[in-house]
Design an enzyme around this catalytic site. Structure first.
Site, PDB file in Angstrom:
ATOM      1  CG  LEU A 174      40.701  40.419  23.167  1.00 53.84           C
ATOM      2  CD1 LEU A 174      42.053  39.853  23.559  1.00 53.84           C
ATOM      3  CD2 LEU A 174      40.838  41.864  22.653  1.00 53.84           C
ATOM      4  CB  ILE A 176      39.464  42.419  27.770  1.00 51.91           C
ATOM      5  CG1 ILE A 176      39.685  42.685  26.280  1.00 51.91           C
ATOM      6  CG2 ILE A 176      40.195  43.468  28.607  1.00 51.91           C
ATOM      7  CD1 ILE A 176      39.171  44.038  25.811  1.00 51.91           C
ATOM      8  N   GLY A 177      40.724  40.339  30.335  1.00 54.40           N
ATOM      9  CA  GLY A 177      40.579  39.950  31.735  1.00 54.40           C
ATOM     10  C   GLY A 177      40.104  38.522  31.829  1.00 54.40           C
ATOM     11  CD1 TRP A 180      43.419  30.331  37.544  1.00 49.22           C
ATOM     12  CD2 TRP A 180      41.779  31.686  38.192  1.00 49.22           C
ATOM     13  NE1 TRP A 180      43.795  30.884  38.750  1.00 49.22           N
ATOM     14  CE2 TRP A 180      42.794  31.725  39.173  1.00 49.22           C
ATOM     15  CE3 TRP A 180      40.632  32.467  38.392  1.00 49.22           C
ATOM     16  CZ2 TRP A 180      42.704  32.496  40.326  1.00 49.22           C
ATOM     17  CZ3 TRP A 180      40.552  33.241  39.535  1.00 49.22           C
ATOM     18  CH2 TRP A 180      41.569  33.248  40.493  1.00 49.22           C
ATOM     19  CB  CYS A 356      29.866  40.591  47.885  1.00 47.27           C
ATOM     20  SG  CYS A 356      31.320  41.670  47.889  1.00 47.27           S
TER      21      CYS A 356
END
Length: 385
Positions: A174, A176-177, A180, A356
């Site tokens: 899995l 999560i998030g 693409w 950033c």
């Protein structure tokens, strides 16, 4: 130059001159000059800029750059110096204090609000992100240890995650998030696993379903809190920054209920050095609405009695190089994007990427990979780099 005009101005400009001196003094503490000779020096184009910055802090700094009121040839190094000197702590307007306070009091990442970042950021357009990212559309920190280009560094990161998770053929993973789909696409191709990915971005789901149609992977437009089924492994790469401190524990509870007792969870997230404060208000308004970077202690509390921390790996310095590569791609592609997006967007996006990069260069923020197990790996977990 503007600084000379301010100092030579008439008496009614005394306030402007005073604020200019204050701003110049602050910047000097970071090794930055106004209209100086170095590429990280600030060039001021508006006489009202000093007052705006002192009144609005980091929000005003970003908005005034978007408005064309100042420039720096090397914006990334401007921010690296600014953040090393911790100048942001000395300019704290009431608006910024209230922004930080609201993050502590309110849940800004509810199920309803969780979709906003997908709509406003990740759904800018698949063509836009394809121009900036690597061929797999990996929108998280690359791993440059043995890589010389962005595509290789991103595949190295994906393989690092797969090896840390100890993936084997036939396992269910899995993500999560999932973005693409770069991780689950890579894992299905190279490790023979079946995968499910969830995201709040319609554009990401559309692109990923077409790209990986022939692989045993499923992409869902779904909030992570709705997932309730069993997996051998769980990963979350660059999504925890959107979960929010009010939901850190909920996220870990969801991951735990979805994970087999002998499984592993890998959490890849940007993090901050202190539990104080909140996401920069400019980033919150223009780039990642409702974002909230975790601190080590906050993650520690979230996993308390749910997981054993098997490994914690910090390679935040690699995000500097990743962001600079994205920026180079963005600038190279700009002629094809200019008519649709406009010059103010260009300045906004340049400010985002380079500020950033400067933050990671200054080690003001970090990139962590946590490996967690429900009950501890028998005999211990072997560190993988």
């Amino acid at each position: 130059m503007l600084r000379e005009a301010l100092f030579r101005g008439p008496p009614q400009d005394d306030t402007r001159s005073s604020k200019f001196r204050v701003l110049s003094g602050l910047l000097a503490q970071a090794g930055i000059e106004v209209d100086g000779p170095e590429p990280w020096d600030m060039r001021i184009h508006s006489p009202d800029l000093p007052a705006r910055l002192l009144a609005q802090g980091s929000l005003g700094l970003g908005e005034s750059y978007m408005d064309g009121e100042w420039d720096a040839d090397q914006l990334d190094e401007f921010f690296a110096r600014l953040l090393r000197a911790r100048l942001g702590e000395r300019v704290q307007p009431a608006r910024i204090v209230m922004h930080a306070l609201s993050a502590h009091i309110f849940n800004r990442q509810t199920r309803r609000r969780a979709w906003q970042v997908g709509e406003r950021h990740y759904d800018l357009g698949n063509d836009f992100y394809a121009a900036m990212l690597d061929p797999r559309m990996t929108y998280t920190c690359a791993y440059w240890k043995n890589a010389d280009d962005l595509a290789s560094a991103q595949e190295a990161k994906l393989d690092l995650v797969c090896r840390k998770l100890k993936l084997e053929p036939g396992m269910r993973l899995l993500d999560i998030g999932c973005g693409w789909g770069s991780l689950i696409g890579y894992a299905a191709e190279h490790y023979g696993v079946e995968c499910v990915g969830v995201t709040v971005s319609r554009e990401q789901v559309e692109w990923a379903r077409a790209r990986y149609a022939r692989l045993p992977v499923e992409f869902r437009l779904q909030d992570y809190r709705e997932v309730d089924e069993a997996f051998d492994r769980v990963a979350s790469i660059g999504m925890f920054e959107h979960v929010g401190r009010k939901n850190f524990r909920t996220f870990m509870q969801v991951a735990r209920r979805c994970l087999h007792p002998d499984g592993l969870l890998l959490l890849h997230t940007i993090g901050k050095n202190t539990q104080r404060g909140a996401t920069d208000p400019w980033i919150d308004r223009y780039i990642f609405p409702n974002g909230d970077l975790p601190a080590v202690g906050q993650i520690g509390r979230a996993v308390d009695d749910l997981f054993v921390v098997e490994d914690l790996h910090n390679f935040g310095a690699d995000y500097d190089r990743t962001l600079m590569a994205w920026h180079a791609n963005f600038e190279a592609a700009w002629p094809q994007l200019a008519d649709r997006l406009g010059e103010r967007f260009r300045r906004m996006w340049r400010y985002y990427l380079l500020s950033c990069a400067g933050a990671f260069r200054a080690r003001d923020i970090q990139l962590w990979q946590w490996v967690l197990s429900p009950a501890g790996v028998p005999g211990g977990y072997r560190r993988i780099n």
